[in-house]
Write a protein that holds these residues in place. Structure first.
Motif, PDB file in Angstrom:
ATOM      1  N   LYS A 138      -8.254  14.091 -31.720  1.00 60.38           N
ATOM      2  CA  LYS A 138      -8.189  13.951 -33.156  1.00 60.38           C
ATOM      3  C   LYS A 138      -9.570  13.577 -33.681  1.00 60.38           C
ATOM      4  CE  LYS A 138      -4.501  11.139 -33.712  1.00 60.38           C
ATOM      5  NZ  LYS A 138      -3.601  10.375 -34.528  1.00 60.38           N
ATOM      6  N   ALA A 139     -10.088  14.415 -34.544  1.00 63.98           N
ATOM      7  CA  ALA A 139     -11.349  14.090 -35.182  1.00 63.98           C
ATOM      8  C   ALA A 139     -11.112  14.045 -36.681  1.00 63.98           C
ATOM      9  CB  ALA A 139     -12.392  15.141 -34.840  1.00 63.98           C
ATOM     10  N   ALA A 140     -11.602  12.975 -37.312  1.00 64.03           N
ATOM     11  CA  ALA A 140     -11.472  12.897 -38.766  1.00 64.03           C
ATOM     12  C   ALA A 140     -12.428  13.902 -39.409  1.00 64.03           C
ATOM     13  CB  ALA A 140     -11.784  11.481 -39.229  1.00 64.03           C
ATOM     14  N   LEU A 141     -13.628  13.968 -38.867  1.00 65.04           N
ATOM     15  CA  LEU A 141     -14.641  14.895 -39.384  1.00 65.04           C
ATOM     16  C   LEU A 141     -15.186  15.705 -38.225  1.00 65.04           C
ATOM     17  CD1 LEU A 141     -16.615  12.327 -41.593  1.00 65.04           C
ATOM     18  CD2 LEU A 141     -14.993  14.028 -42.421  1.00 65.04           C
ATOM     19  N   GLN A 142     -15.386  16.980 -38.473  1.00 63.26           N
ATOM     20  CA  GLN A 142     -15.943  17.833 -37.429  1.00 63.26           C
ATOM     21  C   GLN A 142     -17.069  18.673 -38.006  1.00 63.26           C
ATOM     22  OE1 GLN A 142     -12.581  20.156 -36.064  1.00 63.26           O
ATOM     23  NE2 GLN A 142     -12.566  19.007 -34.152  1.00 63.26           N
ATOM     24  N   ALA A 143     -18.024  18.963 -37.157  1.00 63.03           N
ATOM     25  CA  ALA A 143     -19.051  19.952 -37.487  1.00 63.03           C
ATOM     26  C   ALA A 143     -19.182  20.862 -36.278  1.00 63.03           C
ATOM     27  CB  ALA A 143     -20.380  19.259 -37.783  1.00 63.03           C
ATOM     28  N   ARG A 144     -19.222  22.141 -36.526  1.00 63.91           N
ATOM     29  CA  ARG A 144     -19.351  23.115 -35.437  1.00 63.91           C
ATOM     30  C   ARG A 144     -20.529  24.037 -35.729  1.00 63.91           C
ATOM     31  NH1 ARG A 144     -17.123  20.096 -33.186  1.00 63.91           N
ATOM     32  NH2 ARG A 144     -15.076  20.048 -32.209  1.00 63.91           N
ATOM     33  N   ALA A 145     -21.571  23.896 -34.926  1.00 61.19           N
ATOM     34  CA  ALA A 145     -22.760  24.760 -35.025  1.00 61.19           C
ATOM     35  C   ALA A 145     -23.273  24.837 -36.465  1.00 61.19           C
ATOM     36  CB  ALA A 145     -22.439  26.154 -34.484  1.00 61.19           C
ATOM     37  N   GLY A 188      -9.295  18.738 -39.979  1.00 61.93           N
ATOM     38  CA  GLY A 188      -8.962  20.136 -39.731  1.00 61.93           C
ATOM     39  C   GLY A 188      -9.026  21.027 -40.964  1.00 61.93           C
ATOM     40  N   ILE A 189      -9.300  20.427 -42.142  1.00 65.45           N
ATOM     41  CA  ILE A 189      -9.323  21.224 -43.377  1.00 65.45           C
ATOM     42  C   ILE A 189     -10.770  21.600 -43.702  1.00 65.45           C
ATOM     43  CG2 ILE A 189      -8.844  21.190 -45.867  1.00 65.45           C
ATOM     44  CD1 ILE A 189      -6.787  18.911 -45.128  1.00 65.45           C
ATOM     45  N   ASN A 190     -10.992  22.874 -43.931  1.00 68.91           N
ATOM     46  CA  ASN A 190     -12.331  23.322 -44.308  1.00 68.91           C
ATOM     47  C   ASN A 190     -12.518  23.069 -45.808  1.00 68.91           C
ATOM     48  OD1 ASN A 190     -14.512  24.859 -45.209  1.00 68.91           O
ATOM     49  ND2 ASN A 190     -14.272  26.332 -43.537  1.00 68.91           N
ATOM     50  N   PRO A 191     -13.476  22.209 -46.182  1.00 71.99           N
ATOM     51  CA  PRO A 191     -13.617  21.876 -47.607  1.00 71.99           C
ATOM     52  C   PRO A 191     -14.019  23.076 -48.467  1.00 71.99           C
ATOM     53  CG  PRO A 191     -15.407  20.913 -46.322  1.00 71.99           C
ATOM     54  CD  PRO A 191     -14.434  21.475 -45.344  1.00 71.99           C
ATOM     55  N   TRP A 192     -14.479  24.149 -47.821  1.00 72.89           N
ATOM     56  CA  TRP A 192     -14.840  25.346 -48.601  1.00 72.89           C
ATOM     57  C   TRP A 192     -13.636  26.240 -48.833  1.00 72.89           C
ATOM     58  CZ3 TRP A 192     -18.960  25.232 -51.346  1.00 72.89           C
ATOM     59  CH2 TRP A 192     -19.910  24.288 -50.981  1.00 72.89           C
ATOM     60  N   LEU A 241     -13.205   1.899 -52.334  1.00 73.08           N
ATOM     61  CA  LEU A 241     -12.183   1.076 -51.667  1.00 73.08           C
ATOM     62  C   LEU A 241     -10.799   1.333 -52.241  1.00 73.08           C
ATOM     63  CD1 LEU A 241     -13.997  -2.370 -51.348  1.00 73.08           C
ATOM     64  CD2 LEU A 241     -13.411  -0.782 -49.501  1.00 73.08           C
ATOM     65  N   GLY A 242     -10.742   1.578 -53.561  1.00 68.82           N
ATOM     66  CA  GLY A 242      -9.452   1.801 -54.221  1.00 68.82           C
ATOM     67  C   GLY A 242      -8.799   3.116 -53.826  1.00 68.82           C
ATOM     68  N   THR A 243      -9.542   4.016 -53.230  1.00 72.45           N
ATOM     69  CA  THR A 243      -8.957   5.320 -52.875  1.00 72.45           C
ATOM     70  C   THR A 243      -8.046   5.225 -51.660  1.00 72.45           C
ATOM     71  OG1 THR A 243     -10.784   5.903 -51.389  1.00 72.45           O
ATOM     72  CG2 THR A 243     -11.002   6.570 -53.715  1.00 72.45           C
ATOM     73  N   HIS A 244      -8.170   4.143 -50.867  1.00 73.50           N
ATOM     74  CA  HIS A 244      -7.439   4.061 -49.588  1.00 73.50           C
ATOM     75  C   HIS A 244      -7.605   5.368 -48.814  1.00 73.50           C
ATOM     76  CE1 HIS A 244      -5.643   0.150 -50.077  1.00 73.50           C
ATOM     77  NE2 HIS A 244      -5.202   0.477 -51.262  1.00 73.50           N
ATOM     78  N   ALA A 245      -8.828   5.840 -48.785  1.00 71.85           N
ATOM     79  CA  ALA A 245      -9.080   7.147 -48.171  1.00 71.85           C
ATOM     80  C   ALA A 245      -8.802   7.099 -46.677  1.00 71.85           C
ATOM     81  CB  ALA A 245     -10.536   7.546 -48.402  1.00 71.85           C
ATOM     82  N   GLN A 246      -8.508   8.285 -46.124  1.00 75.14           N
ATOM     83  CA  GLN A 246      -8.340   8.374 -44.668  1.00 75.14           C
ATOM     84  C   GLN A 246      -9.695   8.343 -43.976  1.00 75.14           C
ATOM     85  OE1 GLN A 246      -5.276  11.729 -45.330  1.00 75.14           O
ATOM     86  NE2 GLN A 246      -5.177  11.261 -43.177  1.00 75.14           N
ATOM     87  N   PRO A 287      -9.695  20.559 -52.755  1.00 79.71           N
ATOM     88  CA  PRO A 287      -8.882  19.417 -53.196  1.00 79.71           C
ATOM     89  C   PRO A 287      -8.225  18.694 -52.023  1.00 79.71           C
ATOM     90  CG  PRO A 287      -8.409  21.354 -54.537  1.00 79.71           C
ATOM     91  CD  PRO A 287      -9.302  21.811 -53.426  1.00 79.71           C
ATOM     92  N   ALA A 288      -7.719  19.442 -51.049  1.00 74.14           N
ATOM     93  CA  ALA A 288      -7.041  18.797 -49.915  1.00 74.14           C
ATOM     94  C   ALA A 288      -8.026  17.997 -49.080  1.00 74.14           C
ATOM     95  CB  ALA A 288      -6.353  19.855 -49.054  1.00 74.14           C
ATOM     96  N   ALA A 289      -9.234  18.527 -48.911  1.00 75.56           N
ATOM     97  CA  ALA A 289     -10.244  17.799 -48.128  1.00 75.56           C
ATOM     98  C   ALA A 289     -10.676  16.545 -48.889  1.00 75.56           C
ATOM     99  CB  ALA A 289     -11.438  18.708 -47.839  1.00 75.56           C
ATOM    100  N   LEU A 290     -10.968  16.717 -50.186  1.00 67.40           N
ATOM    101  CA  LEU A 290     -11.467  15.587 -50.980  1.00 67.40           C
ATOM    102  C   LEU A 290     -10.425  14.487 -51.121  1.00 67.40           C
ATOM    103  CD1 LEU A 290     -13.683  16.928 -53.896  1.00 67.40           C
ATOM    104  CD2 LEU A 290     -14.347  15.701 -51.834  1.00 67.40           C
ATOM    105  N   ASP A 291      -9.162  14.872 -51.120  1.00 73.10           N
ATOM    106  CA  ASP A 291      -8.079  13.919 -51.239  1.00 73.10           C
ATOM    107  C   ASP A 291      -8.086  12.915 -50.079  1.00 73.10           C
ATOM    108  OD1 ASP A 291      -6.129  13.452 -53.130  1.00 73.10           O
ATOM    109  OD2 ASP A 291      -4.548  13.987 -51.696  1.00 73.10           O
ATOM    110  N   ARG A 292      -8.656  13.324 -48.970  1.00 77.59           N
ATOM    111  CA  ARG A 292      -8.665  12.461 -47.786  1.00 77.59           C
ATOM    112  C   ARG A 292      -9.946  11.642 -47.669  1.00 77.59           C
ATOM    113  NH1 ARG A 292      -5.370  16.480 -47.266  1.00 77.59           N
ATOM    114  NH2 ARG A 292      -3.610  16.440 -45.817  1.00 77.59           N
TER     115      ARG A 292
END
Ligand SMILES: Nc1ncnc2c1ncn2[C@@H]1O[C@H](COP(=O)(O)OP(=O)(O)OP(=O)(O)O)[C@@H](O)[C@H]1O
Ligand SMILES: [Mg+2]
Length: 305
Positions: free
Chosen positions: A13-20, A77-81, A157-162, A85-90
């Motif tokens: 499980k990776a919260a953030l990933q970068a590939r090449a 696992g969500i590509n922000p491009w 802090l108020g976002t309770h972000a993942q 919205p789904a990526a930013l929500d986290r």
């Protein structure tokens, strides 16, 4: 050169990933040059590197503000491009430069965050602003630079972000505020099972809050290890000292506190007893790695698995 440190196992499980990930800006600046990186869920990761190393560019790629020229990034696992919205929500993102709206008060910003961000909880934000005696009715344009950064951090802090992506969050904070914020951040991350990556040039901050260290240099990843491993696998000696340990690898040479030249060595942890070398501090590990990143620009360890 064979790596002595194996990257720690990511539990799938990776919260953030970068590939090449590569990023070439207009004008030809190559800010990122093939970054492979996993930020494990639950970690508080320090992103370190000299000015211009590509830290902000990588963070902006995760939040969908800079598009990689090649390669891909993902947030849980969500590509922000593909689904911003789904990526930013986290994500709870704080940029290196405070980005507050002109003409709005602190309270307006809290209300705006509540209307723009689903699940925004003003409680932690208000508590933090109250602790800092930042008046809610004050126009954010009239706040000091450090106070503006505090407002941004309190809103995050108020976002309770993942996952919190914090780009030099502490650079303009006073020492007490710095320490307090790190405690609040660590508590928030642990309480919510969240993850954080923060860029910083201040090593005491990293030691206090982070459990993982990623070093970028010249747009490349040069180190990616748990902090305890970073310390246990390195030793320091004078620039002239030659270790007896077979397989010890010089990393970089940097000035010590009295102007003496010190060399950071990568040694197997079981060979901690080399008489020519002593244990390294986290600061020395980072200094040696930064020195190494200047030349040659090749990855030394922590290659992706
Ligand atoms: N919008 C842009 N246009 C052109 N070049 C850029 C742009 N943004 C960044 N760069 C270049 O990309 C490289 C990486 O910049 P970046 O801001 O990611 O570095 P950084 O590691 O965050 O540095 P710092 O520690 O100073 O914040 C630098 O050479 C910088 O000049
Ligand atoms: Mg930056």
């Amino acid at each position: 050169m064979e790596a002595l440190i194996q990257p720690s196992v990511v539990d799938g499980k990776a919260a953030l990933q970068a590939r090449a990930v590569a990023k070439r800006y207009r004008g030809g600046v190559r800010a990122l040059d093939g970054i492979d990186l996993d930020i494990p869920v639950g970690s508080i990761c320090a992103l370190v590197g000299p000015n211009g190393a590509g830290k902000s560019t990588l963070m902006k790629a995760w939040v969908g503000f800079e598009r990689p020229s090649s390669g891909s990034v993902a947030v849980f696992g969500i590509n922000p491009w593909r689904n911003r919205p789904a990526a930013l929500d986290r994500i709870g993102y704080v940029s290196q430069k405070p980005s507050l709206y002109r003409g709005l008060t602190v309270a307006d910003h809290v209300a705006l965050a509540g209307s723009l961000r689903s699940g925004f909880d003003p409680g932690p934000t208000r508590r933090r602003l109250d602790e800092l005696a930042i008046p809610l009715g004050q126009d954010t344009r009239t706040l000091s630079g450090g106070q503006q950064a505090q407002v941004m951090l309190a809103l995050a802090l108020g976002t309770h972000a993942q996952v919190f992506v914090l780009d030099e969050p502490l650079a303009s904070l006073d020492p007490l505020a710095r320490r307090e914020f790190l405690h609040v951040l660590v508590d928030a991350v642990r309480a919510d099972g969240a993850t954080a990556v923060l860029s910083s040039h201040v090593i005491t901050d990293i030691e206090q809050a982070c459990d993982r260290l990623v070093v970028l240099g010249g747009g490349r990843k040069i180190l990616d290890v748990p902090i305890a491993e970073a310390i246990s696998s390195h030793r320091v000696g004078t620039a002239e000292a030659l270790p007896e340990t077979a397989g010890a690898q010089p990393v970089g040479t940097f000035p010590g506190p009295f102007g003496e030249r010190l060399t950071l060595w990568l040694v197997p942890p079981e060979r901690a007893d080399d008489p020519a070398l002593r244990g390294a501090t986290l600061e020395e590990v980072i200094l040696g790695q930064l020195a190494a990143s200047r030349s040659p620009r090749t990855p030394t360890q922590g290659q992706p698995s």
